[in-house]
Design an enzyme around this catalytic site. Structure first.
Site, PDB file in Angstrom:
ATOM      1  N   HIS A 179       0.822  -1.191  -0.033  1.00 32.38           N
ATOM      2  CA  HIS A 179       0.015   0.044   0.062  1.00 32.38           C
ATOM      3  C   HIS A 179       0.756   1.294  -0.030  1.00 32.38           C
ATOM      4  CE1 HIS A 179      -3.785   1.923   0.166  1.00 32.38           C
ATOM      5  NE2 HIS A 179      -4.267   1.291   0.830  1.00 32.38           N
ATOM      6  N   ARG A 180       2.088   1.149   0.193  1.00 32.66           N
ATOM      7  CA  ARG A 180       2.992   2.385   0.174  1.00 32.66           C
ATOM      8  C   ARG A 180       3.195   2.700  -1.235  1.00 32.66           C
ATOM      9  NH1 ARG A 180       8.052   0.122   3.212  1.00 32.66           N
ATOM     10  NH2 ARG A 180       7.197  -1.614   2.036  1.00 32.66           N
TER      11      ARG A 180
END
Ligand code: CAO
Length: 206
Positions: A179-180
């Site tokens: 998700h980064r």
């Protein structure tokens, strides 16, 4: 390393693709090369990685490094545990060549003969439990890669075509992503695109 890890699940209609694979294997019976669903999945993933380049990346500290090449790892179960041999430059190879290389690498893996160069440099991985079973799972990202596709066993299901239910062969897909680097909308689009290609492989030409 702690990765904010999310998995999106989807299904792909592989009815025609499986029929094509079976036909190819009949035609190539004498060559000794078995064309596998995993080889088609590698080509489909290359097309999706080209369309969604943030999936073909690694994280180097805070820096996102986008890859210009397509080395695809595949999880192989061996008596000595899980290994991930890598098919290098999968964009430049056909399904027959990828099938042959995968079979050679899987044999090397089972015999404990993989060298470091067979297992390094991957951009993206696929973990197929299709030959074993299950519906969906959460594959763990093979860092520094930022996404991995899990595949389970396909099954014939009734699908509504607007007039009647039709028997369609459906392949469960589970895409885990970091998700980064990636967000949920992109992951849903990646799976949807993969599903379109697997449903009609002519789309890789577009
Ligand atoms: N759905 C239904 N059947 C499938 C399938 C799918 N998605 N994928 C493969 N199959 C069937 C094939 O048709 C074949 O059947 P036949 O023997 O009747 O022809 C059988 O399963 C074996 O498939 P295959 O020869 O195509 O092999 P494969 O490419 O599926 O697998 C390999 C090769 C090396 C990936 C596998 O041996 C393996 O190690 N799998 C486990 C990977 C693993 O452990 N993943 C978890 C890691 S945790 O993230």
């Amino acid at each position: 390393m702690v990765i904010p890890h999310v998995t999106n699940h989807d299904d792909a209609d592989i009815t025609e693709l499986e029929a094509f694979r079976v036909q190819l294997n009949k035609e190539n019976e004498k060559s000794g090369i078995k064309v596998t669903m995993l080889a088609f999945l590698i080509k489909a993933c290359v097309a999706a990685l080209k369309k969604f380049p943030e999936f073909n990346a690694s994280l180097d500290g805070e820096q996102i490094v986008l890859k210009q090449y397509f080395h695809i790892g595949f999880a192989a179960d061996t008596p000595n545990g899980l290994v991930v041999p890598v098919i290098r430059d999968a964009d430049k190879k056909g399904v027959l060549q990828i099938s042959q290389e995968m079979s050679d690498l899987a044999k090397k893996a089972r015999d404990g003969k993989l060298g470091p160069t067979d297992m390094t440099g991957g951009c993206f991985s696929i973990s197929s439990l299709g030959g074993i079973g299950g519906r969906y799972f959460t594959p763990i990202i093979n860092a520094p890669e930022v996404a991995i596709l899990g595949v389970c066993k396909s099954a014939t299901e009734p699908k509504w075509d607007g007039k009647a239910f039709q028997p369609r062969l459906m392949l469960p897909l589970s895409l885990s992503w970091d998700h980064r680097v990636i967000d949920g909308a992109a992951a849903a689009r990646f799976n949807a695109y993969l599903g379109q290609i697997l449903a009609d492989f002519r789309r890789v030409l577009l």
